[in-house]
Design an enzyme around this catalytic site. Sequence first.
Site, PDB file in Angstrom:
ATOM      1  N   GLN A   1      36.833 -29.167 -24.841  1.00  0.00           N
ATOM      2  CA  GLN A   1      35.512 -29.499 -24.310  1.00  0.00           C
ATOM      3  C   GLN A   1      35.527 -30.878 -23.665  1.00  0.00           C
ATOM      4  OE1 GLN A   1      32.148 -28.993 -26.934  1.00  0.00           O
ATOM      5  NE2 GLN A   1      30.805 -30.198 -25.612  1.00  0.00           N
TER       6      GLN A   1
ATOM      7  N   CYS B   1      28.838 -27.274 -25.553  1.00  0.00           N
ATOM      8  CA  CYS B   1      29.420 -26.560 -26.694  1.00  0.00           C
ATOM      9  C   CYS B   1      28.857 -25.148 -26.831  1.00  0.00           C
ATOM     10  CB  CYS B   1      29.234 -27.337 -27.989  1.00  0.00           C
ATOM     11  SG  CYS B   1      27.513 -27.656 -28.435  1.00  0.00           S
TER      12      CYS B   1
END
Length: 240
Positions: A96, A102
């Site tokens: 990420q 997320c």
Amino acid sequence: MASRWIPLESNPDANYSSWVVLNSWSIKAGLVPSVGFGDVYGLDESLLAMVPQPVKAVVLLFPISPESEARRKTEDETIASKGQPELDPTIVWIKQTISNACGTMGLIHAIANSDATLEPLSPLAKFIEQCIGKTPEERAKLLETTPLFADIHAQAASSGQTAVPTNLDTNLHFTCFVAAPSPSGEGPRVVELDGRRNGPIDRGACTDLLADAAKIIRDQYIGDSQSMQFNVMSLGPSFA
């Protein structure tokens, strides 16, 4: 982090089902309507029995706290120094690099690492195909430079019950659990996929993904926490 997106809403206190937002994203990305995300209303056996089967992935939204960050740091250091069981090399894991992405990361990890059917030539089907053979960092760059995913994320984030926040800082985070083959042939493993970690994490043998993930969530995440900001969703047959 390369940029910042609006957090996806998955509100356990809302008077509508959280899967609405996740399925809004998934349908736009290319998941067939017969498969979708649904709320898991509790982690005890009777409530788990209500979840449509077969479960293809489990997504967890949890609050980031000093305690959870300390556990994450300790576990990452332990894995770095001692290693973990060999993992299936075909697992699609993405580092990420986009703040507040997320939710999208959790959904991609859940769908890409299950046998959930995608519409041919859909954005997600193309993205997963492009991820093959790339490093986690290269996959992250691909996500950063695919504007369509930012658009899908923004549309899904704006479809929640609450107003789009002006302060984009959030202490909530998505992770997911999937079943993956063991390269050693010892049977499937539960693997946790979280873009903030250093890679996929082996969580042990998988006998029933939903029950196994529920135990991991109870032991590794909820514990003695007094927070009500946990939310669990399953990917499986659509009941909408």
